[in-house]
Structure formats: C-alpha cells, structure tokens
Design a protein around this motif. Structure first.
Motif, PDB file in Angstrom:
ATOM      1  N   ALA A 264       5.985  12.118   8.738  1.00 22.05           N
ATOM      2  CA  ALA A 264       7.344  11.583   8.910  1.00 22.05           C
ATOM      3  C   ALA A 264       7.425  10.388   9.855  1.00 22.05           C
ATOM      4  O   ALA A 264       8.408   9.654   9.834  1.00 22.05           O
ATOM      5  N   THR A 265       6.405  10.207  10.706  1.00 23.89           N
ATOM      6  CA  THR A 265       6.437   9.060  11.621  1.00 23.89           C
ATOM      7  C   THR A 265       5.627   7.884  11.069  1.00 23.89           C
ATOM      8  O   THR A 265       5.544   6.839  11.704  1.00 23.89           O
ATOM      9  N   GLY A 266       5.016   8.049   9.895  1.00 25.56           N
ATOM     10  CA  GLY A 266       4.155   7.009   9.336  1.00 25.56           C
ATOM     11  C   GLY A 266       4.952   5.885   8.681  1.00 25.56           C
ATOM     12  O   GLY A 266       6.168   5.980   8.497  1.00 25.56           O
TER      13      GLY A 266
ATOM     14  N   SER B 268       5.478  15.997  11.577  1.00 29.16           N
ATOM     15  CA  SER B 268       4.371  15.150  12.049  1.00 29.16           C
ATOM     16  C   SER B 268       3.858  15.802  13.328  1.00 29.16           C
ATOM     17  O   SER B 268       4.408  16.800  13.785  1.00 29.16           O
ATOM     18  N   ARG B 269       2.797  15.220  13.901  1.00 25.04           N
ATOM     19  CA  ARG B 269       2.320  15.785  15.170  1.00 25.04           C
ATOM     20  C   ARG B 269       3.129  15.233  16.344  1.00 25.04           C
ATOM     21  O   ARG B 269       3.377  15.898  17.323  1.00 25.04           O
ATOM     22  N   SER B 270       3.494  13.950  16.246  1.00 28.47           N
ATOM     23  CA  SER B 270       4.051  13.294  17.429  1.00 28.47           C
ATOM     24  C   SER B 270       5.563  13.504  17.550  1.00 28.47           C
ATOM     25  O   SER B 270       6.192  14.138  16.698  1.00 28.47           O
ATOM     26  N   GLN B 271       6.114  12.887  18.578  1.00 25.00           N
ATOM     27  CA  GLN B 271       7.514  13.114  18.939  1.00 25.00           C
ATOM     28  C   GLN B 271       8.491  12.621  17.882  1.00 25.00           C
ATOM     29  O   GLN B 271       8.198  11.732  17.099  1.00 25.00           O
TER      30      GLN B 271
ATOM     31  N   PHE C 291     -10.767  10.020  -1.460  1.00 22.78           N
ATOM     32  CA  PHE C 291      -9.950  11.197  -1.112  1.00 22.78           C
ATOM     33  C   PHE C 291      -8.701  11.302  -1.983  1.00 22.78           C
ATOM     34  O   PHE C 291      -8.135  12.369  -2.152  1.00 22.78           O
ATOM     35  N   TYR C 292      -8.281  10.190  -2.559  1.00 22.75           N
ATOM     36  CA  TYR C 292      -7.132  10.258  -3.475  1.00 22.75           C
ATOM     37  C   TYR C 292      -7.473  11.110  -4.706  1.00 22.75           C
ATOM     38  O   TYR C 292      -6.620  11.840  -5.219  1.00 22.75           O
ATOM     39  N   TYR C 293      -8.700  10.981  -5.195  1.00 21.00           N
ATOM     40  CA  TYR C 293      -9.095  11.765  -6.367  1.00 21.00           C
ATOM     41  C   TYR C 293      -9.047  13.252  -6.014  1.00 21.00           C
ATOM     42  O   TYR C 293      -8.539  14.064  -6.776  1.00 21.00           O
TER      43      TYR C 293
HETATM   44  N1  LIG Z   1      -0.252   1.511   5.173  1.00 24.88           N
HETATM   45  C1  LIG Z   1      -0.639   0.916   4.077  1.00 24.88           C
HETATM   46  O1  LIG Z   1      -0.695  -0.339   4.001  1.00 24.88           O
HETATM   47  C2  LIG Z   1      -1.022   1.725   2.850  1.00 24.88           C
HETATM   48  C3  LIG Z   1      -1.301   1.028   1.664  1.00 24.88           C
HETATM   49  C4  LIG Z   1      -1.600   1.741   0.520  1.00 24.88           C
HETATM   50  C5  LIG Z   1      -1.693   3.116   0.571  1.00 24.88           C
HETATM   51  N2  LIG Z   1      -1.460   3.765   1.740  1.00 24.88           N
HETATM   52  C6  LIG Z   1      -1.608   5.223   1.726  1.00 24.88           C
HETATM   53  O2  LIG Z   1      -0.377   5.841   2.010  1.00 24.88           O
HETATM   54  C7  LIG Z   1      -0.627   7.150   2.547  1.00 24.88           C
HETATM   55  C8  LIG Z   1       0.199   7.274   3.814  1.00 24.88           C
HETATM   56  O3  LIG Z   1      -0.325   6.316   4.727  1.00 24.88           O
HETATM   57  P1  LIG Z   1       0.526   5.548   5.820  1.00 24.88           P
HETATM   58  O4  LIG Z   1      -0.050   4.190   5.946  1.00 24.88           O
HETATM   59  O5  LIG Z   1       1.980   5.755   5.572  1.00 24.88           O
HETATM   60  O6  LIG Z   1       0.085   6.400   7.121  1.00 24.88           O
HETATM   61  P2  LIG Z   1       0.458   6.154   8.632  1.00 24.88           P
HETATM   62  O7  LIG Z   1       1.502   5.130   8.770  1.00 24.88           O
HETATM   63  O8  LIG Z   1      -0.827   5.960   9.364  1.00 24.88           O
HETATM   64  O9  LIG Z   1       1.087   7.552   9.036  1.00 24.88           O
HETATM   65  C9  LIG Z   1       0.334   8.731   8.969  1.00 24.88           C
HETATM   66  C10 LIG Z   1       1.273   9.894   9.180  1.00 24.88           C
HETATM   67  O10 LIG Z   1       0.497  11.103   9.078  1.00 24.88           O
HETATM   68  C11 LIG Z   1       0.770  11.904  10.222  1.00 24.88           C
HETATM   69  N3  LIG Z   1      -0.413  12.675  10.582  1.00 24.88           N
HETATM   70  C12 LIG Z   1      -1.652  12.205  10.837  1.00 24.88           C
HETATM   71  N4  LIG Z   1      -2.456  13.229  11.164  1.00 24.88           N
HETATM   72  C13 LIG Z   1      -1.704  14.346  11.135  1.00 24.88           C
HETATM   73  C14 LIG Z   1      -1.971  15.715  11.405  1.00 24.88           C
HETATM   74  N5  LIG Z   1      -3.166  16.150  11.781  1.00 24.88           N
HETATM   75  N6  LIG Z   1      -0.956  16.588  11.282  1.00 24.88           N
HETATM   76  C15 LIG Z   1       0.273  16.180  10.909  1.00 24.88           C
HETATM   77  N7  LIG Z   1       0.595  14.920  10.639  1.00 24.88           N
HETATM   78  C16 LIG Z   1      -0.398  14.001  10.757  1.00 24.88           C
HETATM   79  C17 LIG Z   1       1.113  10.889  11.304  1.00 24.88           C
HETATM   80  O11 LIG Z   1       1.941  11.460  12.281  1.00 24.88           O
HETATM   81  P3  LIG Z   1       1.462  11.832  13.734  1.00 24.88           P
HETATM   82  O12 LIG Z   1       0.467  10.789  14.158  1.00 24.88           O
HETATM   83  O13 LIG Z   1       2.719  11.859  14.484  1.00 24.88           O
HETATM   84  O14 LIG Z   1       0.862  13.143  13.534  1.00 24.88           O
HETATM   85  C18 LIG Z   1       1.931   9.884  10.537  1.00 24.88           C
HETATM   86  O15 LIG Z   1       3.263  10.345  10.425  1.00 24.88           O
HETATM   87  C19 LIG Z   1      -2.148   7.245   2.767  1.00 24.88           C
HETATM   88  O16 LIG Z   1      -2.732   7.910   1.690  1.00 24.88           O
HETATM   89  C20 LIG Z   1      -2.563   5.794   2.773  1.00 24.88           C
HETATM   90  O17 LIG Z   1      -3.925   5.634   2.406  1.00 24.88           O
HETATM   91  C21 LIG Z   1      -1.096   3.108   2.886  1.00 24.88           C
END
Ligand SMILES: NC(=O)c1ccc[n+]([C@@H]2O[C@H](COP(=O)([O-])OP(=O)(O)OC[C@H]3O[C@@H](n4cnc5c(N)ncnc54)[C@H](OP(=O)(O)O)[C@@H]3O)[C@@H](O)[C@H]2O)c1
Length: 436
Positions: free
Chosen positions: A9-11, A35-38, A149-151
């Motif tokens: 949710a914080t991503g 999520s883990r963080s605040q 890992f997507y697969y």
């Molecule tokens: N960003 C890009 O440009 C992009 C492009 C294409 C595809 N994607 C894909 O989209 C997907 C989502 O990526 P994103 O970029 O949105 O990620 P992100 O911004 O890095 O956010 C990751 C989220 O996962 C949570 N998280 C991480 N470890 C956790 C744990 N152990 N327990 C619970 N929550 C956890 C984090 O929250 P906390 O840290 O608060 O736990 C955060 O909310 C991934 O599959 C990524 O490969 C991303």
C-alpha cells in the motif's frame, strides 16, 4: 458493497490503488491497506494494517483474523540482488499470503485477485524483445535465462484461483511514473533530482542515457492510470477480463527526443544543441559513461526464426549505454555537495537523494532498443483509459515539489517570437501546480 485489500500500500503502484479505492467510498466502503511501514494519510474508509509478507502463513493468519476482503490487489514487491532470490522471496510472499487467507477462512469470500507484475514478463531486462509486446507472446523459455518471479507468481495465482474458486487478473505496467518514498524503482523522483541538481550546478541538461534510445520509443505507465485499470478490472464481469493478463501502459508512445526538451523547460534548464558526440552516437561512451552488454540471446532471439529474423543483427545481443553513468554521477562529491546545498536552502527532504534509484534510472535511459507495448487486448475487452505521458511526468514532478523532494520550479516557457519560425526563451517564475 465490495471490500478490498491492497498489499504494497505504500509502494508507487499500491498507494494509488488505495487512493482510488478511498476516493470512491460508495463502491468501496471497506478498504484494507497493508504494508510493513507506517501509515500514509488515507481517506476514512481505509484501514491501515502492518503486515510482514515474509512471515509464515500461520503468523500472517494471526494478524489477518478479522480481515475479509472480496477483492485483493497484490502489489507488494521486495527487490533482491539476484533473480533467483527475487523469485523465491516474491513467490513465497504471494503464496503464504493466499495460504494465510485460507487458514482464516477469508478465502471463501474472495471474488477476484488482481496481481501487479510488469514488462519483465517479456524480458525487457535481457535485451530487445519482440515488438510490439503482446500478452499472447509465449513466455520466454531459454533455459540460460535466470528465473522470472512474475512467471512463478502467475502460475501460483492460476492454480490457487482454480482450487479456491476465485478468478484473477494480472497487469503488466512498464517504467512507472508516480510518487513513493524509498521504493525500489522510481523514475520521476530520480529524474527530478537529476534535473534539480544539474540546475544547481549551473549546467545544461544532458541526457545521461543511450544516444540510440534518445530517438527510440518507450511506453510508460502512470501509477494513477494503473490504479484506474485495477478498479475497472476488479469489477468488470466480461469473460474477456476474467483470468486474463493485460499490458497496462498509458496508450501513447513516447521518446526522450520529445520529452527531454519539455523536461528541461519544466526545470528552467537548457539542453545542448548537439547532445551526443559522433563517437557516442556510434556507441563509444566517454570517460563519464559506461556500457553494459546484456544476455547473449535477447528475448527476440526466441521468436527470430518464425519472424524471418534468424541470425539477423536485429535479434543480436543488446546493450545498456550511459553517456553519464548515473550511479557514478550520484557518488561524485560535487554532485553531492550541490544536492546538500540545494536541500538545505530549499528545505527539502535531505534523504531523497540517497533514496533515489540511480541504477534503475540508468537502466531505463540506457537500453539501446525500443520498448513498445500494445494496448489492443485491454481495449478489445472494454478498457477506454488513456493518459498523455508527458502530462503524467509533469504532474509527478509537481507532486514531488509538494512532498519536498524537489524545489519549486522556475520553468522556461518557450514562446513564439514575432519573427516567424523562431523561438525565444522566457523564464517565468511559477508556483507549484499552476502550469498543469
Ligand atoms: N516501479 C516501476 O517502475 C515498475 C515497473 C514495472 C513493473 N513494476 C512491478 O510492479 C510491482 C510493484 O512494484 P512497485 O514498484 O509498486 O513497488 P514499490 O514501490 O517498491 O513498493 C513495494 C511495496 O511492497 C511493500 N513490501 C515490501 N516488502 C514487504 C514485506 N515484507 N511485507 C509487506 N509489504 C512489503 C512495501 O511496503 P513497506 O516497505 O512499507 O513494507 C511497498 O508498499 C512489482 O512486481 C514490480 O516489479 C514496477
């Protein structure tokens, strides 16, 4: 009324899904944000809960006792140093989370799981893919490649959905434009800081990536458009949506030859009239740059023979070229000093520079091949969303000013002068948000 749960949710992608659900209280009266963080500042229908997805299913089940979502948006992501490790960890996070819902009995209520993955589906990180990328493209099978890992996540989803009686949707976004703090891949934050520091140093805005890529094409995903797609895909009943994977990009095709001058204007910077030397255009990067060869067999090589490209130079090994290697740039003492000065003077979030994702931005700008992604499948299924990519980048920069990651802009406004066909630069001080 449906209830929803968002992991990650914080991503960068997850937080926009939570916001979109939060803004539509009529449809989504109950939203769990995990999520883990605040907690962030969510609307009142959003319940924040801390959960570590790397815990065992039994441990998670204890935390999820009263959580009974019908629609699950799984966007959590944990970056790891190798694809093998990323596959193990991210596969286990999804698997154990679904298992935890089985233990609590909540899985009986689940109607649909929407999983976010990305264009690594097509191996964009291994080199030139088959273009445009279409969801019907078969999965890469070359045994020399590391696992994807997507697969693993998609196979899991299909198996679990069949066993438990819910259906699923998978999204493939690419080069996401959005806002998040301290996440793993952040294009707008890193680019915005690169521009702001370049300005502080009194330099022109050089494109740090590949000269070829500067004139080639990319397809981007605005995090807010991706969120809209998720909400649409959750409730859409068509069999064209259920149990399907979709590319989710903005719907336009962009290049940096188009967006770099606009980026420079936004920050009140100038670009060099000739960005690259003839040597750089021939693929020879100078002392500030770098070249990285990717896998010998790019994804296109797996499709080459059937497309009349066997042995062709177009299906050969790809490279990542950086005119300015961004990781090394970010470590330079003059660059760090410029950021410190700027951050102090403008009251910015000092950590933002260290949290920026320089390796990721270097890769995104350095790939010397097209990234063209088709939206035909989603459109045929009824999706009508669209986003102008430059608008999304500009909006993300504005948001980053509000978050104190970037200083307020002093953009350059290009105006037609009275002499036909010539342009004059006019610098206009402008407050955040007014130039949208
Ligand atoms: N960003 C890009 O440009 C992009 C492009 C294409 C595809 N994607 C894909 O989209 C997907 C989502 O990526 P994103 O970029 O949105 O990620 P992100 O911004 O890095 O956010 C990751 C989220 O996962 C949570 N998280 C991480 N470890 C956790 C744990 N152990 N327990 C619970 N929550 C956890 C984090 O929250 P906390 O840290 O608060 O736990 C955060 O909310 C991934 O599959 C990524 O490969 C991303």
């Amino acid at each position: 009324m449906p209830s929803a749960l968002v992991t990650g949710a914080t991503g960068i992608l997850g937080r926009e899904i939570v916001m979109a659900l939060g803004q539509d209280k009529q449809t989504w009266p109950t939203v769990y944000a995990l999520s883990r963080s605040q907690k962030l500042n969510w609307p009142e229908n959003v319940k924040q809960q801390q959960l570590d997805l790397t815990a065992s299913a039994q441990e998670m089940a204890k935390e999820l006792d009263n959580v009974k979502p019908e629609y699950i948006f799984f966007t959590a992501y944990l970056a790891k140093d190798s694809e093998e490790e990323a596959t193990k960890v991210n596969g286990a996070m999804l698997e154990n989370f679904l298992e935890a819902l089985k233990i609590t009995g909540a899985s009986k209520n689940v109607k649909r799981v929407i999983l976010t993955t990305g264009a690594k589906q097509y191996g964009v990180h291994f080199g030139v893919p088959k273009q445009p990328m279409e969801e019907s493209d078969r999965w890469l099978a070359d045994s020399n490649r590391p696992p994807n890992f997507y697969y693993k996540q998609q196979q899991l989803l299909a198996e679990q959905g069949k066993q438990q009686g819910w259906d699923w949707v998978v999204t493939y976004p690419n080069d996401v434009i959005g806002v998040a703090k301290g996440n793993f891949m952040n294009l707008a934050t890193s680019l915005g800081i690169y521009c702001a520091v370049t300005k502080e140093m009194g330099k022109p805005l050089e494109f740090p990536g590949s000269p070829s890529f500067y004139t080639l094409f990319d397809c981007f995903t605005y995090s807010r458009l991706h969120a809209k797609f998720n909400l649409w895909a959750a409730l859409e009943q068509s069999p064209r949506v259920s149990n399907q994977a979709f590319n989710v990009v903005n719907g336009d095709i962009e290049s940096w030859q188009n967006m770099w001058p606009k980026t420079a204007d936004k920050f009140g910077l100038k670009i060099p009239e000739r960005m690259f030397t003839p040597e750089e255009e021939d693929g020879k990067m100078g002392e500030n740059g770098s070249v990285m060869e990717l896998m010998e067999n790019p994804p296109l090589s797996e499709f080459a023979a059937e497309r009349g490209l066997k042995g062709s130079k177009f299906a050969k090994q790809s490279r990542v070229e950086q005119k300015i290697d961004l990781v090394r740039w970010s470590q330079r003492s003059d660059v760090k000093a410029a950021w410190d000065r700027l951050a102090k003077r403008e009251g910015l979030d000092q950590d933002a520079f260290e949290k920026a994702t320089w390796g990721f931005l270097g890769f995104v700008f350095g790939r010397a091949y097209n990234i063209v992604i088709s939206m035909n499948k989603a459109r045929k299924a009824g999706w009508t969303g669209h986003q102008d990519t430059w608008d999304s980048l500009s909006e993300a920069f504005d948001e980053l000013v509000g978050e104190k990651v970037l200083p307020a802009f002093t953009p350059t406004r290009r105006k037609r002068s009275s002499v036909m066909g010539t342009e004059a630069d006019t610098t206009v001080s402008i407050l955040r948000g007014r130039d949208r």
